[in-house]
Write a protein that holds these residues in place. Structure first.
Motif, PDB file in Angstrom:
ATOM      1  N   LEU A 123       0.553  -1.478  -0.244  1.00 30.83           N
ATOM      2  CA  LEU A 123      -0.126  -0.109  -0.355  1.00 30.83           C
ATOM      3  C   LEU A 123       0.916   1.610  -0.042  1.00 30.83           C
ATOM      4  O   LEU A 123       1.610   1.139   0.718  1.00 30.83           O
ATOM      5  N   VAL A 124       0.540   2.086  -0.183  1.00 32.79           N
ATOM      6  CA  VAL A 124       1.236   3.441  -1.159  1.00 32.79           C
ATOM      7  C   VAL A 124       0.248   4.336  -0.438  1.00 32.79           C
ATOM      8  O   VAL A 124      -0.662   4.530  -1.302  1.00 32.79           O
ATOM      9  N   ILE A 125       0.696   5.397   0.506  1.00 35.05           N
ATOM     10  CA  ILE A 125      -0.044   6.160   0.779  1.00 35.05           C
ATOM     11  C   ILE A 125       0.447   7.812   0.416  1.00 35.05           C
ATOM     12  O   ILE A 125       1.871   7.683   0.992  1.00 35.05           O
ATOM     13  N   SER A 126      -0.204   8.264  -0.644  1.00 32.02           N
ATOM     14  CA  SER A 126       1.363   9.575  -1.033  1.00 32.02           C
ATOM     15  C   SER A 126      -0.045  10.915   0.099  1.00 32.02           C
ATOM     16  O   SER A 126      -0.674  10.997   0.190  1.00 32.02           O
ATOM     17  N   ALA A 127       1.682  11.501  -0.198  1.00 33.50           N
ATOM     18  CA  ALA A 127       0.885  13.340   0.865  1.00 33.50           C
ATOM     19  C   ALA A 127       0.131  12.477   1.944  1.00 33.50           C
ATOM     20  O   ALA A 127      -0.851  12.737   2.449  1.00 33.50           O
ATOM     21  N   SER A 128       1.154  12.037   3.055  1.00 32.86           N
ATOM     22  CA  SER A 128       0.473  11.458   4.013  1.00 32.86           C
ATOM     23  C   SER A 128      -0.226  12.841   5.339  1.00 32.86           C
ATOM     24  O   SER A 128       0.617  13.524   4.875  1.00 32.86           O
ATOM     25  N   GLN A 129      -1.161  12.866   5.848  1.00 25.62           N
ATOM     26  CA  GLN A 129      -1.692  13.381   6.614  1.00 25.62           C
ATOM     27  C   GLN A 129      -1.803  13.053   7.892  1.00 25.62           C
ATOM     28  O   GLN A 129      -1.743  11.959   8.527  1.00 25.62           O
ATOM     29  N   LEU A 130      -2.522  13.955   9.195  1.00 28.33           N
ATOM     30  CA  LEU A 130      -1.596  13.251  10.301  1.00 28.33           C
ATOM     31  C   LEU A 130      -2.924  12.533  11.285  1.00 28.33           C
ATOM     32  O   LEU A 130      -2.394  11.192  11.790  1.00 28.33           O
ATOM     33  N   GLY A 131      -3.746  12.380  10.128  1.00 31.73           N
ATOM     34  CA  GLY A 131      -5.683  11.264  10.154  1.00 31.73           C
ATOM     35  C   GLY A 131      -4.661   9.988   9.681  1.00 31.73           C
ATOM     36  O   GLY A 131      -5.441   8.948   9.900  1.00 31.73           O
ATOM     37  N   ASP A 132      -4.101   9.611   8.997  1.00 32.90           N
ATOM     38  CA  ASP A 132      -3.471   8.896   8.665  1.00 32.90           C
ATOM     39  C   ASP A 132      -3.115   7.756   9.665  1.00 32.90           C
ATOM     40  O   ASP A 132      -2.801   6.285   9.329  1.00 32.90           O
ATOM     41  N   SER A 133      -2.531   8.598  10.914  1.00 31.98           N
ATOM     42  CA  SER A 133      -2.131   7.349  11.757  1.00 31.98           C
ATOM     43  C   SER A 133      -2.968   6.309  11.700  1.00 31.98           C
ATOM     44  O   SER A 133      -4.211   7.196  12.540  1.00 31.98           O
ATOM     45  N   ALA A 134      -3.244   5.200  12.260  1.00 33.38           N
ATOM     46  CA  ALA A 134      -3.543   4.347  12.353  1.00 33.38           C
ATOM     47  C   ALA A 134      -3.037   2.681  12.563  1.00 33.38           C
ATOM     48  O   ALA A 134      -1.006   3.143  11.561  1.00 33.38           O
ATOM     49  N   MET A 135      -3.442   1.658  11.963  1.00 33.86           N
ATOM     50  CA  MET A 135      -2.994   0.613  12.453  1.00 33.86           C
ATOM     51  C   MET A 135      -3.483   0.251  10.928  1.00 33.86           C
ATOM     52  O   MET A 135      -4.916   0.541  10.420  1.00 33.86           O
ATOM     53  N   TYR A 136      -2.594  -0.550  10.134  1.00 29.12           N
ATOM     54  CA  TYR A 136      -3.251  -1.226   8.422  1.00 29.12           C
ATOM     55  C   TYR A 136      -3.044  -2.296   8.233  1.00 29.12           C
ATOM     56  O   TYR A 136      -2.062  -2.929   8.902  1.00 29.12           O
ATOM     57  N   PHE A 137      -4.276  -2.673   7.655  1.00 27.08           N
ATOM     58  CA  PHE A 137      -4.708  -4.469   8.079  1.00 27.08           C
ATOM     59  C   PHE A 137      -4.336  -5.013   6.380  1.00 27.08           C
ATOM     60  O   PHE A 137      -5.093  -4.321   5.638  1.00 27.08           O
ATOM     61  N   CYS A 138      -3.267  -5.619   5.884  1.00 29.26           N
ATOM     62  CA  CYS A 138      -3.446  -6.134   4.142  1.00 29.26           C
ATOM     63  C   CYS A 138      -4.237  -7.427   5.367  1.00 29.26           C
ATOM     64  O   CYS A 138      -4.505  -8.092   6.029  1.00 29.26           O
ATOM     65  N   ALA A 139      -5.243  -7.824   3.553  1.00 23.01           N
ATOM     66  CA  ALA A 139      -5.740  -8.324   4.004  1.00 23.01           C
ATOM     67  C   ALA A 139      -6.085  -9.381   2.032  1.00 23.01           C
ATOM     68  O   ALA A 139      -6.051  -8.655   1.428  1.00 23.01           O
ATOM     69  N   MET A 140      -6.391 -11.243   2.724  1.00 21.88           N
ATOM     70  CA  MET A 140      -6.668 -11.822   1.024  1.00 21.88           C
ATOM     71  C   MET A 140      -8.043 -12.281   1.585  1.00 21.88           C
ATOM     72  O   MET A 140      -7.608 -13.058   1.984  1.00 21.88           O
ATOM     73  N   ARG A 141      -8.743 -12.977   0.337  1.00 25.17           N
ATOM     74  CA  ARG A 141      -9.536 -13.781   0.522  1.00 25.17           C
ATOM     75  C   ARG A 141      -9.440 -14.559  -1.052  1.00 25.17           C
ATOM     76  O   ARG A 141      -9.140 -13.896  -2.088  1.00 25.17           O
TER      77      ARG A 141
END
Lengths: 117, 116
Positions: B77-95
């Motif tokens: 996952l690429v997040i461009s132009a990070s913002q303070l609100g992007d602070s969080a846990m990020y989960f990758c998932a597969m189905r």
């Protein structure tokens, strides 16, 4: 429209008691999923329903855990004889599922925080 | 068997910079979907982006893009132009979409901290 709802939002129970957790999926969503998230951990898959049937129960941690879904809608996750290690947030999600397609996002409910004392 | 690996327990990024969160997966099913979710401190799970195994192009959703390298079995996952609100846990998932049914597995997550 209404999202996925879960009740209760918090549940504190004594070790050895049974608990029931409820999930109301988004109307029209045929698939429903239960996950468990322990503190600071990722999501652990428990079970999913396609309609009222549960093709895959392999994630249920033990025979103390069971789940059912009626009318293709509401689902209940039951934990019998709760243990302290059952303490976690239990998340429910629903999605549209078409057979053979893997691309439908899951909409999550707010979770039920279960604490076993 | 399905497997999702996120090797970065925590990541720091400066506000307005881009950041890449790693995810590798393993499956024998040719039909599968890859998802990224964000979980802020409030606990809700927010869907970000989806990539299908047969999709020819990398998925993009606003500031989020998925760098899908099928041969390497990676879906970063690429997040461009990070913002303070992007602070969080990020989960990758597969189905898996074939014989695996609709069981979805999640990685352990990456906690992203965006610095001002």
């Amino acid at each position: 429209g209404a999202g996925v709802s879960q009740s209760p939002s918090n549940k504190v129970t004594e070790k050895g008691k049974d608990v029931e957790l409820r999930c109301d999926p988004i109307s029209g969503h045929t698939a429903l999923y239960w996950y468990r998230q322990s503190l600071g951990q990722g999501l652990e898959f428990l079970i999913y329903f396609q309609g009222n049937s549960a093709p895959d129960k392999s994630g249920l941690p033990s025979d103390r855990f069971s789940a059912e879904r009626t009318g293709g809608s509401v689902s209940t996750l039951t934990i019998q004889r709760t243990q302290q290690e059952d303490s976690a947030v239990y998340l429910c999600a629903s999605s549209l599922n078409l057979v053979g397609l893997a691309g439908y996002e899951q909409y999550f409910g707010p979770g039920t925080r279960l604490t076993v004392t | 068997a399905q497997k999702i690996t996120q090797t970065q327990p925590g990541m720091f990024v400066q506000e307005k910079e881009a950041v890449t969160l790693d995810c590798t997966y393993d499956t024998s099913d040719p039909s599968y979907g890859l998802f990224w979710y964000k979980q802020p401190s409030s606990g809700e799970m927010i869907f970000l982006i989806y990539q299908g195994s047969y999709d020819q192009q990398n998925a993009t959703e606003g500031r989020y893009s998925l760098n899908f390298q099928k041969a390497r079995k990676s879906a970063n996952l690429v997040i461009s132009a990070s913002q303070l609100g992007d602070s969080a846990m990020y989960f990758c998932a597969m189905r898996e979409g074939g014989t695996g049914g609709f069981k979805t597995i999640f990685g352990a997550g990456t906690r992203l901290f965006v610095k001002a």
